[in-house]
Each structure stands twice: as C-alpha cells, then as structure tokens.
Design a protein around this motif. Structure first.
Motif, PDB file in Angstrom:
ATOM      1  N   ILE A   1       0.758  -1.253  -0.019  1.00 31.36           N
ATOM      2  CA  ILE A   1       0.028  -0.345   0.186  1.00 31.36           C
ATOM      3  C   ILE A   1       1.009   1.371  -0.092  1.00 31.36           C
TER       4      ILE A   1
ATOM      5  N   VAL B   1       1.439   4.983   0.933  1.00 32.73           N
ATOM      6  CA  VAL B   1       0.611   5.889   1.796  1.00 32.73           C
ATOM      7  C   VAL B   1       1.808   7.268   1.006  1.00 32.73           C
TER       8      VAL B   1
ATOM      9  N   SER C   1       0.869  15.379   2.636  1.00 29.90           N
ATOM     10  CA  SER C   1      -0.086  16.238   1.383  1.00 29.90           C
ATOM     11  C   SER C   1      -0.614  18.193   1.456  1.00 29.90           C
TER      12      SER C   1
ATOM     13  N   PRO D   1      -2.276   0.438  -4.107  1.00 22.96           N
ATOM     14  CA  PRO D   1      -3.641   1.560  -4.071  1.00 22.96           C
ATOM     15  C   PRO D   1      -2.757   2.480  -3.337  1.00 22.96           C
TER      16      PRO D   1
ATOM     17  N   ILE E   1      -2.605   6.681  -0.943  1.00 22.00           N
ATOM     18  CA  ILE E   1      -3.261   7.214  -0.021  1.00 22.00           C
ATOM     19  C   ILE E   1      -2.616   8.372  -0.027  1.00 22.00           C
TER      20      ILE E   1
ATOM     21  N   ILE F   1      -1.675  11.458   2.676  1.00 26.02           N
ATOM     22  CA  ILE F   1      -2.257  11.957   4.026  1.00 26.02           C
ATOM     23  C   ILE F   1      -2.107  13.030   4.224  1.00 26.02           C
TER      24      ILE F   1
ATOM     25  N   GLY G   1      -7.246  11.822   4.864  1.00 29.83           N
ATOM     26  CA  GLY G   1      -6.531  10.585   4.122  1.00 29.83           C
ATOM     27  C   GLY G   1      -6.539   9.850   5.317  1.00 29.83           C
TER      28      GLY G   1
ATOM     29  N   GLN H   1      -9.073   6.664   5.686  1.00 25.80           N
ATOM     30  CA  GLN H   1      -8.836   5.536   4.242  1.00 25.80           C
ATOM     31  C   GLN H   1      -7.424   4.414   5.091  1.00 25.80           C
ATOM     32  N   LEU H   2      -6.267   5.156   5.697  1.00 28.60           N
ATOM     33  CA  LEU H   2      -5.889   4.496   5.697  1.00 28.60           C
ATOM     34  C   LEU H   2      -6.147   3.770   7.091  1.00 28.60           C
TER      35      LEU H   2
END
Length: 352
Positions: free
Chosen positions: A145, A147, A151, A172, A174, A176, A183, A186-187
């Motif tokens: 995943i 991350v 952001s 995926p 994400i 964050i 995010g 979602q995490l």
C-alpha cells in the motif's frame, strides 16, 4: 487490552505451536535491540536472548529473530525473561540486502499482512525509490500500500498521485496529512483487526508522526522538517511492533538510506509488468531494445506510453539483481559447507 489482542493473534499460529506447548511458551518479537529482544507473551512482555543451541545452529543473519516473528521460549522462572529456542515458520517477510559490502539478507519485518510504503509529498518524492520498495514488497508476500504523506506541503497532490500511479501497477495510493486529517480515515480502514502492517520508507517521511497519530499517544520521537531542504529528520532507530486499540498490529521501522534488492525476480515481474509485457511484442525474440526495427519498447517510449526513465530504471535493477545472484551463489555454497560441518560436528560429539 494488549493481552486480549495478543491472544487473538495467537490463534493464527496455534497449529504450529501445538508440538511445543507442554514445555515452552509462545511469544512474538515486538522489539529487537542488538542481542536483546522484547517478546510479547500471554504472561506479559519478557526480555529474551537466543539460546546457545540456537546461536550454534544459526548460519546467517536471516536465521535470527526479527520483529514480527513468532518464537518458542524457555521461561526463566521468576525473572520475566526467557531464552528463544526456535522461530516458527514465517508467512511473509520484508527483506533487503544488508547495507554494506556483504551479500546478506536483512529481514526488516516478519509475518506481515500489509506493507505500507510511506513517501513524502514534498520535494523529496522519488519515483525510482518507490519502484525499489514496490519490488521488495511484491516479493515479501505482503500486500503493498502506498501512503503519500505530508500532503499539506504539496500544492499539486492530484498530479503527484498520477505520477506515482503510473508506476504503481494497481497498488492502492493514499495521500494523507496528519495535520489536516486528509486520508487518515481511509488508512485506518486498512488496519483491520487481526492483521499486522509494517511501515517502511526513507528517513524523515513522517512514519513516527503517523505511528503517534494511530496510537493516539506520543510513543515515537518526532522532529520538525529541516527548513533548508524541506526534508524530515531521522528519528526512529530500531524496529518495534505496536498494538492498536482496534485489534491490529503495526511495525515501525527506521528510515532506510539504502534500499538494495534481495531475491526479487518475482517482484520485478509484478512491479514492472508493463515493461516486460512489451518484450513479447518486439519483432525479434532477442531484441536488445536499443536500435532494432520493430522494437515495442522503443515504440512505447516514442508514443509516450512508457518513459525512458522507467525503462532505464528496469535495466539498472536487472543488472543489480544479476550481480547479486553471482555473489549470492558463491556465498550460498560457502554457507552450505559451514552448515553441514556444524551438523557433522554435533553428530560426532561425545555423548555425556
């Protein structure tokens, strides 16, 4: 709460532990520091060392326990301590080549379900480094995943996500921000009860900040980013497993200055499937993808479907793996001889 979570996790290895449960205690490595290990057991946390027999039979670095490993312990009565006698079979492991000239496997985290690769969305974003992490992630047996942290420091988040998505092969992504909360929900939905995740990434990408946010407590030391280059400062110095209140586990790891590949051919196929699929479309089977007519790779680069930087990265990583294979083969032969020498010496030793 921690004990209850640990008991739930124990159910996953009950069958492997069955032959040992009359004489030994089951534990999971939660912290590794030099020759000492903090191990979670049903009786609480113990400080443990490896037994003399374990040390004698271990042939290489990867034979020793790593954070996330399930281990068989001999209790030292009344001391909250134990001796590690055996490692139960690993279901997954995130490994890299050990930093330095030696051709050794370093296991960063064991028995993980999800590998969370953290990269900062500031000026330190590096696609080539992400490719390396993804290759090792695919090889690990865990679900990768991506991350993209910080952001709040990025003015073009969507564009950066598109850049990463072009090399992520369906992984995926994400973006964050711990500061704004972007995010995070979602995490947290990924960190499901009964699953173990590991955070990996370069120094200063915000792993410690993220751990503190998920734990709801200041467990890891955090330092502000440097003003001169917008990079975070390295804080975590050792690997550690934490229990989250929702019933999951997460492993924090130190930032990696070097991320060298280790036995990653399958990971290459998964991480560079877009590149390797082009090889089958070339006019000639032995196409070197340089100047031959009918080369699908060169055509894809010309059409903008593949960047030359990504193709050059693929070639560089393949060269690195070929060099590693040559060195590993010689080392494997030497280790095999040492292993059988130990076994022979043990079998021929006089019995008392």
């Amino acid at each position: 709460m921690k004990n209850e979570i640990f008991i739930d996790f124990m159910k996953r290895v009950e069958e492997n532990f069955e032959p040992y449960k009359q004489e030994f205690v089951l534990g999971r490595i939660v912290l590794e520091h030099k020759s000492q290990y903090k191990v979670m057991t049903i009786q609480g946390e113990w400080m443990c060392e490896i037994s003399g027999k374990f040390h004698y039979l271990a042939g290489k670095v990867s034979d020793y326990p790593s954070v996330g490993d399930w281990v068989i312990l001999k209790e030292r009565k009344g001391e909250d301590k134990g001796l590690i006698e055996k490692i139960l079979p690993r279901t997954s492991k995130f490994s890299r080549k050990k930093a330095g000239p030696e051709t050794e496997e370093q296991i960063v985290a064991a028995n993980i379900d999800d590998l969370i690769i953290v990269s900062s969305l500031n000026s330190d974003l590096n696609l080539r480094r992400i490719e390396r992490y993804l290759i090792l992630a695919w090889e690990s047996g865990a679900n990768p995943i991506l991350v993209l942290s910080k952001s709040d420091l990025c003015e073009d988040v969507a564009d950066k996500v598109d850049e990463v998505d072009a090399i992520a092969m369906g992984v995926p992504i994400i973006p964050i921000s711990v500061k704004t909360g972007m995010g995070m929900k979602q995490l947290q939905e990924i960190l499901k009860p009964g699953r173990t995740s590991a955070l990996v990434g370069s120094s200063g990408v915000g792993k410690s900040t993220l751990i503190n946010e998920l734990l709801g407590a200041e467990k890891q030391i955090v330092q502000e980013i440097r003003e001169d280059d917008n990079k975070g400062k390295h804080t975590t110095t050792f690997r550690e497993l934490f229990f989250l209140d929702n019933g999951s586990c997460i492993i924090d790891t130190p930032g990696m200055r070097e991320i060298q590949l280790w036995e990653s051919q399958e990971g290459m196929a998964s991480g560079f499937g877009d590149v390797e699929s082009l090889f089958e479309q070339c006019k000639f089977r032995n196409c070197s993808h340089h100047k031959e007519p009918g080369c699908a790779v060169r055509q894809a680069i010309k059409d903008g479907d593949l960047t030359d930087e990504r193709f050059q990265s693929y070639l560089k990583l393949q060269r690195e793996l070929a060099y590693l294979d040559r060195k590993s083969d010689k080392k494997a032969q030497s280790e095999e001889r040492k292993k059988w020498k130990k076994i022979s010496q043990s079998a021929n030793a006089p019995r008392r």
